[in-house]
Design a protein around this motif. Structure first.
Motif, mmCIF file in Angstrom:
data_model
loop_
_atom_site.group_PDB
_atom_site.id
_atom_site.type_symbol
_atom_site.label_atom_id
_atom_site.label_comp_id
_atom_site.label_asym_id
_atom_site.label_seq_id
_atom_site.Cartn_x
_atom_site.Cartn_y
_atom_site.Cartn_z
ATOM 1 N N GLU A 56 0.832 -1.205 0.000
ATOM 2 C CA GLU A 56 0.000 0.000 0.000
ATOM 3 C C GLU A 56 0.872 1.263 0.000
ATOM 4 O OE1 GLU A 56 -2.580 -0.339 3.355
ATOM 5 O OE2 GLU A 56 -3.856 -1.859 2.428
ATOM 6 N N GLU A 57 1.935 1.219 0.799
ATOM 7 C CA GLU A 57 2.872 2.341 0.835
ATOM 8 C C GLU A 57 3.491 2.572 -0.542
ATOM 9 O OE1 GLU A 57 4.088 4.246 3.944
ATOM 10 O OE2 GLU A 57 1.969 3.655 4.053
ATOM 11 N N TYR A 58 3.808 1.476 -1.224
ATOM 12 C CA TYR A 58 4.396 1.582 -2.559
ATOM 13 C C TYR A 58 3.413 2.250 -3.526
ATOM 14 C CZ TYR A 58 6.281 0.249 -7.113
ATOM 15 O OH TYR A 58 6.742 0.269 -8.413
ATOM 16 N N GLU A 59 2.155 1.850 -3.452
ATOM 17 C CA GLU A 59 1.151 2.416 -4.366
ATOM 18 C C GLU A 59 0.915 3.901 -4.096
ATOM 19 O OE1 GLU A 59 -2.386 -0.013 -4.522
ATOM 20 O OE2 GLU A 59 -1.436 -1.270 -6.059
ATOM 21 N N LYS A 60 1.171 4.308 -2.859
ATOM 22 C CA LYS A 60 1.027 5.726 -2.506
ATOM 23 C C LYS A 60 2.275 6.529 -2.859
ATOM 24 C CE LYS A 60 -2.032 4.752 1.409
ATOM 25 N NZ LYS A 60 -2.128 4.705 2.895
ATOM 26 N N GLY A 61 3.295 5.812 -3.373
ATOM 27 C CA GLY A 61 4.530 6.483 -3.753
ATOM 28 C C GLY A 61 5.471 6.749 -2.601
ATOM 29 N N LYS A 62 5.248 6.049 -1.466
ATOM 30 C CA LYS A 62 6.079 6.285 -0.277
ATOM 31 C C LYS A 62 7.261 5.331 -0.164
ATOM 32 C CE LYS A 62 2.327 8.259 2.471
ATOM 33 N NZ LYS A 62 1.519 8.143 3.712
ATOM 34 N N LEU A 63 7.246 4.257 -0.952
ATOM 35 C CA LEU A 63 8.385 3.330 -0.952
ATOM 36 C C LEU A 63 9.287 3.672 -2.131
ATOM 37 C CD1 LEU A 63 7.295 -0.352 -0.144
ATOM 38 C CD2 LEU A 63 8.448 1.274 1.324
ATOM 39 N N LYS A 64 10.508 4.031 -1.827
ATOM 40 C CA LYS A 64 11.465 4.405 -2.864
ATOM 41 C C LYS A 64 12.713 3.545 -2.751
ATOM 42 C CE LYS A 64 9.014 8.116 -4.052
ATOM 43 N NZ LYS A 64 8.377 8.276 -5.372
ATOM 44 N N GLY A 65 13.500 3.490 -3.830
ATOM 45 C CA GLY A 65 14.780 2.807 -3.765
ATOM 46 C C GLY A 65 14.947 1.736 -4.826
ATOM 47 N N LYS A 66 16.100 1.085 -4.794
ATOM 48 C CA LYS A 66 16.451 0.080 -5.803
ATOM 49 C C LYS A 66 15.538 -1.134 -5.770
ATOM 50 C CE LYS A 66 21.405 1.111 -6.046
ATOM 51 N NZ LYS A 66 22.773 0.584 -5.840
ATOM 52 N N LEU A 67 14.981 -1.433 -4.598
ATOM 53 C CA LEU A 67 14.124 -2.613 -4.461
ATOM 54 C C LEU A 67 12.673 -2.227 -4.203
ATOM 55 C CD1 LEU A 67 16.374 -4.940 -2.255
ATOM 56 C CD2 LEU A 67 16.172 -4.897 -4.740
ATOM 57 N N ALA A 68 12.285 -1.017 -4.557
ATOM 58 C CA ALA A 68 10.936 -0.540 -4.268
ATOM 59 C C ALA A 68 9.886 -1.486 -4.839
ATOM 60 C CB ALA A 68 10.745 0.863 -4.834
ATOM 61 N N GLY A 69 9.075 -2.041 -3.937
ATOM 62 C CA GLY A 69 7.986 -2.923 -4.350
ATOM 63 C C GLY A 69 8.384 -4.346 -4.661
ATOM 64 N N VAL A 119 18.851 -5.912 6.856
ATOM 65 C CA VAL A 119 17.408 -5.639 6.869
ATOM 66 C C VAL A 119 17.168 -4.135 6.841
ATOM 67 C CG1 VAL A 119 15.256 -5.946 8.167
ATOM 68 C CG2 VAL A 119 16.922 -7.818 8.048
ATOM 69 N N GLU A 120 17.996 -3.388 7.554
ATOM 70 C CA GLU A 120 17.922 -1.922 7.468
ATOM 71 C C GLU A 120 18.090 -1.468 6.027
ATOM 72 O OE1 GLU A 120 19.899 -0.879 11.860
ATOM 73 O OE2 GLU A 120 21.096 -0.698 10.036
ATOM 74 N N ARG A 121 19.060 -2.075 5.342
ATOM 75 C CA ARG A 121 19.318 -1.712 3.935
ATOM 76 C C ARG A 121 18.103 -2.042 3.053
ATOM 77 N NH1 ARG A 121 24.566 -0.494 1.689
ATOM 78 N NH2 ARG A 121 25.721 0.514 3.359
ATOM 79 N N LEU A 122 17.513 -3.218 3.270
ATOM 80 C CA LEU A 122 16.334 -3.613 2.490
ATOM 81 C C LEU A 122 15.208 -2.598 2.661
ATOM 82 C CD1 LEU A 122 16.062 -7.473 3.159
ATOM 83 C CD2 LEU A 122 16.958 -6.357 1.119
ATOM 84 N N LYS A 123 14.980 -2.201 3.892
ATOM 85 C CA LYS A 123 13.905 -1.242 4.168
ATOM 86 C C LYS A 123 14.201 0.122 3.558
ATOM 87 C CE LYS A 123 12.176 -3.429 8.394
ATOM 88 N NZ LYS A 123 11.984 -3.312 9.874
ATOM 89 N N GLU A 124 15.457 0.550 3.648
ATOM 90 C CA GLU A 124 15.853 1.827 3.056
ATOM 91 C C GLU A 124 15.616 1.849 1.552
ATOM 92 O OE1 GLU A 124 19.930 2.273 4.117
ATOM 93 O OE2 GLU A 124 19.506 2.565 6.255
ATOM 94 N N GLU A 125 15.764 0.691 0.911
ATOM 95 C CA GLU A 125 15.612 0.603 -0.549
ATOM 96 C C GLU A 125 14.228 0.135 -0.975
ATOM 97 O OE1 GLU A 125 17.651 1.778 -2.668
ATOM 98 O OE2 GLU A 125 19.356 2.169 -1.345
ATOM 99 N N GLY A 126 13.273 0.108 -0.033
ATOM 100 C CA GLY A 126 11.870 -0.107 -0.395
ATOM 101 C C GLY A 126 11.426 -1.536 -0.610
ATOM 102 N N ALA A 127 12.170 -2.516 -0.136
ATOM 103 C CA ALA A 127 11.801 -3.925 -0.331
ATOM 104 C C ALA A 127 10.551 -4.282 0.466
ATOM 105 C CB ALA A 127 12.953 -4.833 0.080
ATOM 106 N N ILE A 128 9.801 -5.244 -0.049
ATOM 107 C CA ILE A 128 8.619 -5.780 0.643
ATOM 108 C C ILE A 128 9.005 -7.120 1.275
ATOM 109 C CG2 ILE A 128 6.314 -6.766 0.308
ATOM 110 C CD1 ILE A 128 5.853 -4.630 -1.838
ATOM 111 N N ILE A 129 8.911 -7.211 2.593
ATOM 112 C CA ILE A 129 9.339 -8.416 3.316
ATOM 113 C C ILE A 129 8.166 -9.390 3.421
ATOM 114 C CG2 ILE A 129 10.190 -9.300 5.520
ATOM 115 C CD1 ILE A 129 11.606 -6.553 5.851
ATOM 116 N N VAL A 130 8.338 -10.578 2.838
ATOM 117 C CA VAL A 130 7.236 -11.552 2.786
ATOM 118 C C VAL A 130 7.317 -12.611 3.883
ATOM 119 C CG1 VAL A 130 6.860 -11.236 0.320
ATOM 120 C CG2 VAL A 130 8.442 -13.014 1.089
ATOM 121 N N GLY A 131 8.487 -12.780 4.524
ATOM 122 C CA GLY A 131 8.558 -13.765 5.597
ATOM 123 C C GLY A 131 9.979 -14.171 5.922
#
Length: 459
Positions: A48-61, A96-108
């Protein structure tokens, strides 16, 4: 398998939230037992954050799965052990900090061998991981869930850890790509330790481009890890006349070697290829296990039911409490390695085993240094066999021997990449590419060249 490019196409046509909802339905089915903890609410919220344009970075979405020995704030992290079955870390690992900074979606959080000790994921407290290529077979270990989640289309990228082959083994068994980076390139902060001097967090993916992308995100400086090299990574394609060494001491069974030898013959058309001998590798496997088990016995001493881990309601006496907590909290393989490591470090045996193993490690390092004076890349089969049948390996020595081709890279601290270039009786086997320290760009580049110009060999 789903590549980053394919996922982005899906998102563009169907929307991120819709794509993530569909993916999480598959993840929750957990067909291959790839996951210990599924983070559906977090994944949908991030979509949802990604669709709102709030997730940015190399791994966004982009969906990413994380091995369950890597700390995730607020998300259960068990190391696939009863000892930590309900542990929820208060902090994120550096990666994990890096993943979040780059907009990754954590599935599990993915299933694994208990405390990363195993080659088949059969030591997991949460059950064995099944191989998507053949569900009667193991997915490899210890990062079995990270590999099967990619091979089974349950995520796009995943993180594993590699102490003696734990990324490359499951990559080979499931037909995905897995890289053990140079020791120190990726911060170990937040990785629950097994053997500090050997282990590295690394990327697993459905293609070499995706692997390079994930490595760019997770590599880098981190002052909280005293072993961190303080270097970033940016993939740059390396085009050159590669000099390739075939490591004489790294072998496999008859069918795998037949496929590998056919691959080498084809490789000669695109690179300069020559056999090389590294004599110290004949002693690398026993040296590795002495060092790894010794470090494990020290690291796992903290799990006493008071400071960390599984505990009991009653404390009759400290000795009984401590013994019972560890007897009930650890599985058989973990207890075996703790006992063997403690023995190797004990008075009268420290010099006979542990110090001797460290000397062998120095010989291995020196052999690799000499080899890289003449060669850019060293290659071998990643594993000596295809994926084992579930329950096929009955004794620990046979399981340990399966790591014979992968442990030398950990002893030397060099990068090693498994590329799915062989197929034996319909099952994948990786070709292992090893390079000098911080030569990840060259390894990935060479892998891409070989895929394009040589292709896969099937027997």
């Amino acid at each position: 398998m789903i590549s980053v490019a394919e996922w982005k196409e899906r998102v563009e046509s169907e929307g991120a939230l819709n794509c993530v909802e569909k993916l999480m339905k598959e993840v929750k089915k957990n067909r291959y037992n790839s996951f210990i903890t599924v983070t559906e609410e977090i994944a949908l919220s991030q979509a949802e954050e990604y669709e709102k344009g709030k997730l940015k970075g190399k791994l966004a979405g982009i969906p990413v799965a994380i091995k369950d020995n890597i700390s995730t704030a607020g998300i259960r992290t068990t190391c696939a052990s009863k000892m930590l079955h309900d542990y929820v870390p208060p902090f994120d690992a550096h990666v994990v900090e890096r993943l979040k900074e780059e907009g990754a979606i954590i599935v599990g959080k993915t299933n694994m061998d208990e405390f990363a000790m195993g080659t088949t994921t059969e030591t997991s407290y949460f059950g064995v991981v099944r191989n998507p290529r053949d569900e009667s077979r193991v997915a490899g270990g210890s990062s079995g869930g990270s590999a099967s989640s990619i091979a089974g289309g349950e995520t796009v990228l995943s993180l594993g850890s590699d102490t003696g082959g734990s990324i490359r083994c499951p990559a080979s068994f499931t037909g995905v790509y897995g890289l053990k980076p140079t020791y120190g390139l990726v911060s170990r902060y937040g990785l629950i330790p097994y053997a500090n001097s050997l282990e590295q967090i690394g990327p697993m993916a459905a293609s070499l481009d995706d692997l390079a992308l994930l490595l760019e995100v997770i590599a880098g400086r981190d002052q909280r890890d005293s072993t961190n090299a303080g270097r970033e990574f940016r993939f740059e394609f390396v085009e050159k006349d590669f000099k390739v060494g075939i490591v004489k001491e790294m072998k496999a069974n008859e069918k795998v070697m037949a496929a590998f030898e056919e691959f080498v013959e084809k490789l000669k058309k695109v690179a300069k290829v020559k056999e090389i001998s590294l004599p110290s590798l004949n002693y690398a496997l026993p040296a590795y296990y002495v060092i790894a088990m010794s470090e494990a016995s020290s690291n796992l001493a903290r799990y006493d039911g008071v400071r960390y881990g599984y505990t009991l309601e009653k404390l009759d006496s400290w000795r009984k409490f401590f013994a019972k907590v560890r007897a009930e909290g650890f599985g058989e393989e973990v207890k075996r390695r703790i006992m063997m490591g403690s023995f190797a470090l004990s008075t009268g045996y420290y010099g006979k085993y542990y110090l001797k193993a460290l000397k062998v490690r120095t010989l291995v390092i020196n052999d690799f240094k000499r080899a890289f004076e003449s060669f850019d890349i060293l290659i071998s089969p990643t594993m000596p066999d295809v994926a084992f049948k579930i329950g096929e390996i009955k004794d620990p020595v046979t399981m340990y021997y399966a790591d014979v081709n992968t442990v030398p890279a950990n002893l030397a601290g060099i990068p090693a990449l498994s590329v799915p270039l062989l197929e034996v009786d319909g099952l994948p086997v990786g070709v292992q590419l090893m390079g000098n320290h911080f030569s990840e760009s060259a390894l990935i580049s060479f892998g891409k060249i070989v895929e394009e110009r040589v292709g896969k060999v099937e027997v």
